[in-house]
Enzyme design. Structure first.
Site, short mmCIF file in Angstrom:
data_model
loop_
_atom_site.label_atom_id
_atom_site.label_comp_id
_atom_site.label_asym_id
_atom_site.label_seq_id
_atom_site.Cartn_x
_atom_site.Cartn_y
_atom_site.Cartn_z
N GLU A 1 60.17 7.90 47.59
CA GLU A 1 60.88 9.10 47.14
C GLU A 1 59.98 10.02 46.33
O GLU A 1 60.05 11.24 46.47
CB GLU A 1 62.12 8.71 46.33
CG GLU A 1 63.23 8.07 47.16
CD GLU A 1 63.74 8.98 48.28
OE1 GLU A 1 63.54 10.21 48.21
OE2 GLU A 1 64.33 8.44 49.23
N TYR B 1 67.71 14.43 42.01
CA TYR B 1 67.65 13.98 43.40
C TYR B 1 67.10 12.56 43.50
O TYR B 1 67.69 11.69 44.17
CB TYR B 1 66.80 14.92 44.28
CG TYR B 1 66.43 14.21 45.55
CD1 TYR B 1 67.36 14.01 46.54
CD2 TYR B 1 65.17 13.60 45.68
CE1 TYR B 1 67.07 13.26 47.67
CE2 TYR B 1 64.87 12.85 46.80
CZ TYR B 1 65.82 12.68 47.79
OH TYR B 1 65.53 11.91 48.88
N ASP C 1 69.45 17.02 48.32
CA ASP C 1 68.09 17.51 48.51
C ASP C 1 68.14 18.79 49.35
O ASP C 1 69.21 19.28 49.70
CB ASP C 1 67.21 16.45 49.18
CG ASP C 1 67.46 16.39 50.67
OD1 ASP C 1 68.62 16.58 51.08
OD2 ASP C 1 66.50 16.17 51.43
#
Length: 291
Positions: free
Chosen positions: A36, A119, A137
Site C-alpha cells: 500500500e 486511505y 482512493d
DNA sequence: GATGCGTGGGA
DNA sequence: TTCCCAAGCAT
C-alpha cells in the site's frame, strides 16, 4: 439498487481480478502494508519487482527495523517519493517497538503510523484484517463520481458527500471484497483517460454514461511542469547517493545539476528530510549507511 | 485548502 | 513531443 451495483462489480472482480502478489493467500499484514505504501501515487507495474525484492530482503517489520534508514532508501530504487521509504522504515521500527512486532489491526492504530493516512489505514485494516471501512482512493472516487453522480471526474479534494456515499455503500458482508473490487474496476475499466465502458459490468446503470458521458466542466485539474524543479534536482542528487558504493564527494553531486543555488537548496532539503546525511569530511551518504 | 514531494509510461 | 497521471500524505 445499490445492492445490484455492488453485486455486479463484485461478480466482475471474480473473473477479471489481476493476480497481484500482495493479494495471494499467505501474504501477511506486513506484505499488504508494504504494497500500500509503495502504491501511493505509483503504478502497479513499477511496484511489482520492488515489492518482491523488498519482501525477500525484509520479510518482517523487525528485519527492516534492524537496518539503517538509508538501506530502505537505497532499495526503494526509482519508485519515486523516497520519503515513503523512510516512512516505511519508521513504520517498521514503531511496529517493532510499540506493537510487539505485529502490524496493528485497527484503523486508529494504523493511522498513527508515519506516512499512513486515511486511505492506507482503511486499506490495510480491510485487506489484511477483514475490517469494514470506506476505502476511498482515486479509483473509487472516480467510479462513484461517474456511476452515481454522473460526472466524469471527482472533485480535487475528497468531500464529505463522497465519504458519506462511500460509507453508505459498504456491504454488511465481506466489505473488503467490495472495496478491492470497486478499486479494480477503476484501475482496469473506469480509467481516467479512456474508460472502457463496453467492458463495464455497470454500464447499464452508470449515471455518467446514461447522460452521454458529458465532459468535465469543473476547475482545471492539473498543471505542473517537472523539468527544472527542485523535485527533479532532488531526484538527481538522491540517485547519485543511492547508486554509490561509498560516501560521495561533493563534486560528484555538483556534476548532476548546474544551477548551484538550486542545487544547494535541494541538497539542504534532502538533509533536512532525513534522506541524505553530510559527513564530517564533506562527503554525503544515505542516512546511517556504512558501505 | 493549496503545495511540495519522484518517476516513467501511455495517449 | 508534450501532457497527463498512477492504490496519497504531511504541512
Amino acid at each position: 439498487m445499490a445492492g445490484a451495483l455492488r453485486e455486479a462489480i463484485v461478480d466482475w472482480y471474480g473473473v477479471a481480478a489481476r493476480d497481484l502478489p500482495w493479494r495471494r493467500a499467505g501474504v501477511g499484514a506486513w506484505g499488504v502494508l508494504v504494497s500500500e505504501i509503495m502504491l501511493q501515487q505509483t503504478p502497479v507495474a513499477r511496484v511489482l519487482p520492488v515489492w518482491e525484492d523488498w519482501m525477500e530482503r525484509w520479510p518482517t517489520p523487525a528485519a527492516l527495523a534492524d537496518e539503517p534508514p538509508g538501506e530502505a532508501v537505497r532499495h526503494w530504487g526509482r519508485l519515486g517519493y523516497p520519503r515513503r521509504a523512510l516512512n516505511l522504515h519508521a513504520c517498521a521500527r514503531a511496529i517493532t517497538d510499540d506493537h510487539d512486532g505485529k502490524v496493528p489491526s485497527t484503523y486508529d492504530e494504523l493511522r498513527r503510523l508515519p506516512g499512513i493516512g486515511d486511505y492506507t489505514a482503511a486499506a490495510v485494516a480491510s485487506f489484511a484484517y477483514g475490517g469494514s471501512h470506506a476505502v476511498l482512493d482515486t479509483n473509487v472516487r472516480r467510479v462513484l463520481a461517474r456511476a452515481v453522480r454522473g460526472e466524469e471526474f471527482p472533485p480535487k479534494a475528497t468531500t464529505a458527500a463522497e465519504r458519506t456515499l462511500a460509507e453508505s455503500l459498504i456491504p454488511e458482508v465481506d466489505a473488503p471484497r467490495w472495496a478491492v473490487a470497486v478499486m479494480e474496476l477503476g484501475a482496469l475499466v473506469c480509467t481516467a483517460r479512456a474508460p472502457r465502458c463496453a467492458d463495464c459490468p455497470v454500464a447499464g446503470e452508470c449515471a455518467w454514461r446514461l447522460a452521454g458521458r458529458p465532459a468535465y466542466d469543473g476547475p482545471a485539474r492539473r498543471g505542473q511542469t517537472y523539468a527544472g524543479t527542485d523535485r527533479q534536482c532532488r531526484g538527481r542528487l538522491l540517485a547519485v547517493l543511492r547508486e554509490a558504493h561509498g560516501p560521495v564527494p561533493k563534486p560528484a553531486l555538483d556534476a548532476v545539476w548546474s544551477d548551484a543555488v538550486q542545487r544547494e537548496r535541494a541538497l539542504d532539503g534532502l538533509v533536512a528530510d532525513g534522506l541524505a546525511e553530510p559527513l564530517a569530511d564533506g562527503t554525503y551518504r544515505l542516512p546511517g549507511t556504512v558501505i
